[in-house]
Design a protein around this motif. Sequence first.
Motif, PDB file in Angstrom:
ATOM      1  N   ASP A 184      -6.153   2.467 -20.806  1.00 31.30           N
ATOM      2  CA  ASP A 184      -7.587   2.347 -20.575  1.00 31.30           C
ATOM      3  C   ASP A 184      -8.294   3.386 -21.444  1.00 31.30           C
ATOM      4  O   ASP A 184      -7.697   3.950 -22.364  1.00 31.30           O
ATOM      5  CB  ASP A 184      -7.925   2.495 -19.089  1.00 31.30           C
ATOM      6  CG  ASP A 184      -7.541   3.855 -18.527  1.00 31.30           C
ATOM      7  OD1 ASP A 184      -7.173   4.758 -19.314  1.00 31.30           O
ATOM      8  OD2 ASP A 184      -7.623   4.028 -17.299  1.00 31.30           O
ATOM      9  N   ASP A 232      -1.312  -7.015  -9.819  1.00 33.36           N
ATOM     10  CA  ASP A 232      -2.578  -6.295  -9.887  1.00 33.36           C
ATOM     11  C   ASP A 232      -2.379  -4.949  -9.198  1.00 33.36           C
ATOM     12  O   ASP A 232      -2.161  -4.893  -7.983  1.00 33.36           O
ATOM     13  CB  ASP A 232      -3.695  -7.095  -9.212  1.00 33.36           C
ATOM     14  CG  ASP A 232      -5.041  -6.402  -9.355  1.00 33.36           C
ATOM     15  OD1 ASP A 232      -5.572  -6.358 -10.469  1.00 33.36           O
ATOM     16  OD2 ASP A 232      -5.545  -5.882  -8.329  1.00 33.36           O
ATOM     17  N   LYS A 233      -2.451  -3.877  -9.988  1.00 33.70           N
ATOM     18  CA  LYS A 233      -2.201  -2.537  -9.459  1.00 33.70           C
ATOM     19  C   LYS A 233      -3.470  -1.700  -9.577  1.00 33.70           C
ATOM     20  O   LYS A 233      -4.128  -1.705 -10.620  1.00 33.70           O
ATOM     21  CB  LYS A 233      -1.073  -1.849 -10.234  1.00 33.70           C
ATOM     22  CG  LYS A 233       0.276  -2.530 -10.126  1.00 33.70           C
ATOM     23  CD  LYS A 233       1.340  -1.743 -10.883  1.00 33.70           C
ATOM     24  CE  LYS A 233       2.701  -2.382 -10.751  1.00 33.70           C
ATOM     25  NZ  LYS A 233       3.756  -1.609 -11.461  1.00 33.70           N
ATOM     26  N   THR A 234      -3.772  -0.980  -8.512  1.00 36.46           N
ATOM     27  CA  THR A 234      -4.915  -0.068  -8.497  1.00 36.46           C
ATOM     28  C   THR A 234      -4.439   1.303  -8.035  1.00 36.46           C
ATOM     29  O   THR A 234      -3.828   1.426  -6.971  1.00 36.46           O
ATOM     30  CB  THR A 234      -6.025  -0.564  -7.563  1.00 36.46           C
ATOM     31  OG1 THR A 234      -6.445  -1.866  -7.979  1.00 36.46           O
ATOM     32  CG2 THR A 234      -7.220   0.382  -7.587  1.00 36.46           C
ATOM     33  N   ASN A 244      -5.751   5.161  -7.273  1.00 34.60           N
ATOM     34  CA  ASN A 244      -6.825   6.134  -7.073  1.00 34.60           C
ATOM     35  C   ASN A 244      -6.182   7.507  -6.933  1.00 34.60           C
ATOM     36  O   ASN A 244      -5.268   7.692  -6.110  1.00 34.60           O
ATOM     37  CB  ASN A 244      -7.627   5.803  -5.813  1.00 34.60           C
ATOM     38  CG  ASN A 244      -8.414   4.514  -5.938  1.00 34.60           C
ATOM     39  OD1 ASN A 244      -9.411   4.448  -6.634  1.00 34.60           O
ATOM     40  ND2 ASN A 244      -7.937   3.467  -5.268  1.00 34.60           N
ATOM     41  N   ARG A 281     -10.032   6.155 -10.905  1.00 35.85           N
ATOM     42  CA  ARG A 281      -9.474   4.851 -10.536  1.00 35.85           C
ATOM     43  C   ARG A 281      -8.891   4.201 -11.786  1.00 35.85           C
ATOM     44  O   ARG A 281      -9.582   4.025 -12.791  1.00 35.85           O
ATOM     45  CB  ARG A 281     -10.559   3.959  -9.932  1.00 35.85           C
ATOM     46  CG  ARG A 281     -10.120   2.560  -9.516  1.00 35.85           C
ATOM     47  CD  ARG A 281     -11.330   1.758  -9.070  1.00 35.85           C
ATOM     48  NE  ARG A 281     -11.008   0.403  -8.694  1.00 35.85           N
ATOM     49  CZ  ARG A 281     -10.724   0.011  -7.449  1.00 35.85           C
ATOM     50  NH1 ARG A 281     -10.744   0.900  -6.470  1.00 35.85           N
ATOM     51  NH2 ARG A 281     -10.445  -1.248  -7.167  1.00 35.85           N
ATOM     52  N   LEU A 282      -7.600   3.825 -11.719  1.00 36.24           N
ATOM     53  CA  LEU A 282      -6.913   3.157 -12.805  1.00 36.24           C
ATOM     54  C   LEU A 282      -6.460   1.779 -12.331  1.00 36.24           C
ATOM     55  O   LEU A 282      -6.068   1.612 -11.168  1.00 36.24           O
ATOM     56  CB  LEU A 282      -5.696   3.956 -13.272  1.00 36.24           C
ATOM     57  CG  LEU A 282      -5.922   5.416 -13.689  1.00 36.24           C
ATOM     58  CD1 LEU A 282      -4.594   6.073 -14.021  1.00 36.24           C
ATOM     59  CD2 LEU A 282      -6.879   5.493 -14.863  1.00 36.24           C
ATOM     60  N   THR A 283      -6.507   0.801 -13.219  1.00 40.39           N
ATOM     61  CA  THR A 283      -6.074  -0.545 -12.868  1.00 40.39           C
ATOM     62  C   THR A 283      -5.188  -1.117 -13.961  1.00 40.39           C
ATOM     63  O   THR A 283      -5.319  -0.782 -15.134  1.00 40.39           O
ATOM     64  CB  THR A 283      -7.274  -1.483 -12.665  1.00 40.39           C
ATOM     65  OG1 THR A 283      -8.026  -1.557 -13.878  1.00 40.39           O
ATOM     66  CG2 THR A 283      -8.167  -0.989 -11.533  1.00 40.39           C
ATOM     67  N   SER A 331      -3.082  -5.081 -14.709  1.00 41.63           N
ATOM     68  CA  SER A 331      -2.786  -6.422 -14.215  1.00 41.63           C
ATOM     69  C   SER A 331      -2.052  -7.204 -15.286  1.00 41.63           C
ATOM     70  O   SER A 331      -2.154  -6.915 -16.480  1.00 41.63           O
ATOM     71  CB  SER A 331      -4.069  -7.158 -13.802  1.00 41.63           C
ATOM     72  OG  SER A 331      -4.942  -7.288 -14.914  1.00 41.63           O
ATOM     73  N   TYR A 351       0.852  -1.183   0.000  1.00 42.29           N
ATOM     74  CA  TYR A 351       0.000   0.000   0.000  1.00 42.29           C
ATOM     75  C   TYR A 351       0.888   1.232   0.000  1.00 42.29           C
ATOM     76  O   TYR A 351       1.727   1.414   0.887  1.00 42.29           O
ATOM     77  CB  TYR A 351      -0.915   0.013   1.231  1.00 42.29           C
ATOM     78  CG  TYR A 351      -1.757   1.259   1.331  1.00 42.29           C
ATOM     79  CD1 TYR A 351      -2.625   1.612   0.301  1.00 42.29           C
ATOM     80  CD2 TYR A 351      -1.680   2.086   2.439  1.00 42.29           C
ATOM     81  CE1 TYR A 351      -3.401   2.754   0.386  1.00 42.29           C
ATOM     82  CE2 TYR A 351      -2.454   3.236   2.537  1.00 42.29           C
ATOM     83  CZ  TYR A 351      -3.306   3.569   1.505  1.00 42.29           C
ATOM     84  OH  TYR A 351      -4.060   4.697   1.579  1.00 42.29           O
ATOM     85  N   VAL A 358      -2.135   3.876  -3.922  1.00 42.99           N
ATOM     86  CA  VAL A 358      -1.821   2.755  -4.801  1.00 42.99           C
ATOM     87  C   VAL A 358      -1.840   1.464  -3.991  1.00 42.99           C
ATOM     88  O   VAL A 358      -1.173   1.364  -2.953  1.00 42.99           O
ATOM     89  CB  VAL A 358      -0.441   2.937  -5.476  1.00 42.99           C
ATOM     90  CG1 VAL A 358      -0.087   1.701  -6.305  1.00 42.99           C
ATOM     91  CG2 VAL A 358      -0.438   4.188  -6.348  1.00 42.99           C
ATOM     92  N   HIS A 359      -2.596   0.482  -4.464  1.00 41.84           N
ATOM     93  CA  HIS A 359      -2.588  -0.867  -3.892  1.00 41.84           C
ATOM     94  C   HIS A 359      -1.986  -1.806  -4.928  1.00 41.84           C
ATOM     95  O   HIS A 359      -2.416  -1.829  -6.086  1.00 41.84           O
ATOM     96  CB  HIS A 359      -4.001  -1.322  -3.520  1.00 41.84           C
ATOM     97  CG  HIS A 359      -4.585  -0.584  -2.365  1.00 41.84           C
ATOM     98  ND1 HIS A 359      -5.211   0.630  -2.487  1.00 41.84           N
ATOM     99  CD2 HIS A 359      -4.638  -0.895  -1.039  1.00 41.84           C
ATOM    100  CE1 HIS A 359      -5.626   1.041  -1.305  1.00 41.84           C
ATOM    101  NE2 HIS A 359      -5.298   0.145  -0.406  1.00 41.84           N
TER     102      HIS A 359
END
Length: 307
Positions: free
Chosen positions: A154, A95-97, A99, A108-110, A112, A55, A67-68
């Motif tokens: 995205d 897997d990245k998230t 915010n 929110r961007l992701t 993987s 985190y 960021v997670h």
Amino acid sequence: MTSITPPYHRVTRRLAALMACLLPALAAAAPITFNTALPVAQGQWLLREQYVQRYRYDNAATLDRQVHIGALGNVLAYGATSKLTLFAVTPWYLDKTLNRTTTMGRMRLTASGIGDTQLFARYTLFQHDAPGRSFRIASLAGVIAPTGSSNTADRFGRLPRPFQNGTGAWGGLAGVVATYQTLAWEFDADATYQATGTHDDYRAGAVSQLDGSFQYRLWPRRLGTGVPRFLYGVLETNLIHTDRDRMNGLDVADSGGTQWFVSPGLQFVTMNYVLEAAVQLPVAQHMNGHALRDRYIFHIGFRTHFR
């Protein structure tokens, strides 16, 4: 009447000598937050699966980035000779998230997929074995292969370069590692350096790292007979310096810095496998500008060996 059972201290010495001979071939305690000191005997394969939850955040109120990162990593090692061990380290699922606050509100961007792969060799330069203990110094060198995607996008376009799963460029790594192992405890330390090349006018910052790990047998307090099972307490430290990223030949102001972590953990060790868990906690973080900082990094994993 004379007993035919040897005195306890003689049995203990014999057991210690036997265990010293077996140490390289058994599943053993080892560092949790770094890989270079993993024990691998000649002709043996080692497989380590580890899940890492990270985190991160920044201190810019206008961006408020969080960021997670969830990473499922695979370490495969082979003892080619008594001195040479080959490693392949692959984050085979990232897997990245992200915010963050934008002019359009909270976004929110992701991303993987697989990450970049490290392929390196470790060669023992010095080794001294004695009953119940062993001391080794080894060098290591290898390459970083750009197996992770560096072009994930995205509906808003291409994701930020530091948020991609790969750098898009080949790189290299080198270092030195030392291990002192006894029947009751073990200490490992390493110093490593890794850097990658430039891809699409972007180069990730080089990473210099110093690591230390102390593992102490908590249970059983005394060595006995039967199939050995051990519980180790682990305390590790990591000092990491990351250079600034470079974009179009210029330093990225909000990137890089120096971090110091302390990592308590536990390892359950049997003849055939090891279960482990640790949490990296930042003690000090001196980052450049609004570069991301860490709140914690959690590790949980499984390790086994086979021939």
